[in-house]
Motif scaffolding. Structure first.
Motif, short mmCIF file in Angstrom:
data_model
loop_
_atom_site.label_atom_id
_atom_site.label_comp_id
_atom_site.label_asym_id
_atom_site.label_seq_id
_atom_site.Cartn_x
_atom_site.Cartn_y
_atom_site.Cartn_z
N GLY A 52 0.61 -0.94 0.66
CA GLY A 52 0.48 -0.11 -0.17
C GLY A 52 1.09 1.31 -0.37
N ALA A 53 2.39 1.16 0.68
CA ALA A 53 2.65 2.43 0.38
C ALA A 53 3.57 2.58 -0.80
CB ALA A 53 3.92 2.16 1.83
N VAL A 54 3.36 2.01 -1.80
CA VAL A 54 4.27 2.12 -2.85
C VAL A 54 2.74 2.47 -3.76
CG1 VAL A 54 5.44 1.07 -5.14
CG2 VAL A 54 6.28 0.48 -2.82
N MET A 55 2.12 2.22 -4.16
CA MET A 55 1.07 2.47 -4.59
C MET A 55 0.54 3.86 -4.26
SD MET A 55 0.48 0.25 -5.94
CE MET A 55 -1.00 0.83 -7.47
N GLU A 56 0.72 4.08 -2.94
CA GLU A 56 0.05 5.47 -2.12
C GLU A 56 1.27 6.74 -2.90
OE1 GLU A 56 0.16 7.89 1.89
OE2 GLU A 56 -0.66 5.86 1.37
N GLY A 57 2.56 6.15 -3.21
CA GLY A 57 3.13 7.46 -3.68
C GLY A 57 3.15 7.49 -4.82
N TRP A 58 3.29 5.76 -5.18
CA TRP A 58 2.70 6.59 -6.85
C TRP A 58 1.29 7.16 -7.09
CZ3 TRP A 58 1.70 1.79 -10.37
CH2 TRP A 58 1.23 2.28 -11.74
N ALA A 59 0.37 6.91 -6.70
CA ALA A 59 -0.83 7.51 -6.49
C ALA A 59 -0.69 9.26 -7.08
CB ALA A 59 -1.82 7.47 -5.70
N LYS A 60 0.54 9.79 -5.39
CA LYS A 60 0.89 10.67 -5.28
C LYS A 60 1.47 11.21 -6.41
CE LYS A 60 0.31 10.85 -0.14
NZ LYS A 60 1.53 10.98 0.94
N ASP A 61 3.30 10.97 -6.81
CA ASP A 61 3.74 11.28 -7.85
C ASP A 61 2.67 11.25 -8.96
OD1 ASP A 61 6.10 11.73 -8.91
OD2 ASP A 61 5.08 9.95 -11.04
N GLN A 62 1.31 10.48 -9.86
CA GLN A 62 1.00 10.86 -10.69
C GLN A 62 -0.50 11.97 -10.79
OE1 GLN A 62 1.34 9.51 -13.66
NE2 GLN A 62 3.73 8.90 -12.30
N LYS A 63 -0.44 12.50 -9.35
CA LYS A 63 -1.20 13.27 -8.50
C LYS A 63 -3.05 13.21 -9.31
CE LYS A 63 2.34 17.22 -9.49
NZ LYS A 63 3.85 16.01 -9.74
N VAL A 64 -3.32 12.00 -8.87
CA VAL A 64 -4.97 11.05 -9.16
C VAL A 64 -5.80 11.90 -8.10
CG1 VAL A 64 -4.15 9.89 -10.84
CG2 VAL A 64 -4.30 9.39 -8.08
N ALA A 65 -5.38 12.16 -7.05
CA ALA A 65 -6.07 12.97 -5.77
C ALA A 65 -6.84 13.41 -6.65
CB ALA A 65 -5.70 14.00 -4.99
N GLY A 66 -7.70 13.57 -5.49
CA GLY A 66 -9.85 14.09 -6.37
C GLY A 66 -10.35 13.97 -7.75
N SER A 67 -9.14 12.66 -8.38
CA SER A 67 -9.53 12.52 -9.85
C SER A 67 -11.08 10.76 -9.67
CB SER A 67 -8.48 12.08 -11.21
OG SER A 67 -8.28 10.76 -9.94
N MET A 68 -11.07 10.16 -10.45
CA MET A 68 -11.89 9.40 -10.58
C MET A 68 -10.99 8.16 -10.67
SD MET A 68 -12.97 8.84 -14.86
CE MET A 68 -14.02 7.59 -14.59
N ILE A 69 -9.81 8.20 -10.96
CA ILE A 69 -9.08 7.51 -10.48
C ILE A 69 -7.53 6.86 -9.05
CG2 ILE A 69 -6.49 6.54 -10.83
CD1 ILE A 69 -6.74 9.12 -14.00
N THR A 70 -8.12 5.81 -8.65
CA THR A 70 -8.29 5.04 -7.76
C THR A 70 -6.60 3.78 -7.55
OG1 THR A 70 -9.96 5.41 -6.90
CG2 THR A 70 -8.71 3.73 -5.33
N PHE A 71 -5.88 4.41 -6.72
CA PHE A 71 -4.50 3.29 -6.78
C PHE A 71 -4.91 2.32 -5.86
CE2 PHE A 71 -2.78 6.26 -10.10
CZ PHE A 71 -1.65 5.88 -9.87
N LEU A 72 -4.76 0.50 -6.68
CA LEU A 72 -4.69 -0.13 -4.98
C LEU A 72 -4.02 -0.97 -4.77
CD1 LEU A 72 -8.66 -0.74 -5.88
CD2 LEU A 72 -7.38 0.64 -4.00
N ALA A 73 -3.19 -1.77 -3.62
CA ALA A 73 -2.23 -2.82 -3.72
C ALA A 73 -2.62 -3.80 -3.30
CB ALA A 73 -2.06 -2.21 -2.34
N ASP A 74 -1.96 -5.30 -4.45
CA ASP A 74 -2.90 -6.35 -3.80
C ASP A 74 -1.08 -7.31 -3.51
OD1 ASP A 74 -3.73 -8.95 -4.56
OD2 ASP A 74 -3.09 -8.80 -6.88
#
Length: 106
Positions: free
Chosen positions: A21-43
């Protein structure tokens, strides 16, 4: 692209990876998806990857990444039912899993 997806009735785009989850959260921040319809999830335990039979564990991958990963794919799910599953590899180029290609399947 989000406008086109919404026009086709897409509510959410999920990006997931066999990672923690930490890696996916960092990737999401890097991609600036906050507030969009995109959610990053970890498996992290490959549960979804195994359920979809998409484990990527060839020796060259394992030599570089150390652990099994997930094949590149895109999936269209409507009301909990898989409508389309496109897996890249072999004769299927990565571009077949891009949002532009998947729009045609919505």
């Amino acid at each position: 692209m989000q406008a086109e997806l919404k026009a086709k009735g897409v509510d959410e785009v999920l990006v997931y990876c066999v990672n923690d989850g930490a890696v996916m959260e960092g990737w999401a921040k890097d991609q600036k998806v906050a507030g969009s319809m995109i959610t990053f999830l970890a498996d992290p335990r490959s549960e979804l990857t195994k359920a979809l039979n998409l484990v990527l564990d060839e020796p060259p991958v394992m030599a570089v990444l150390g652990n099994p990963r997930c094949q590149r794919f895109a999936i269209v799910v409507e009301n909990g039912i898989i409508k389309d599953l496109t897996v890249a590899g072999g004769d299927v180029p990565d571009e077949a899993t891009f949002a532009e290609a998947m729009l045609k399947k919505c």
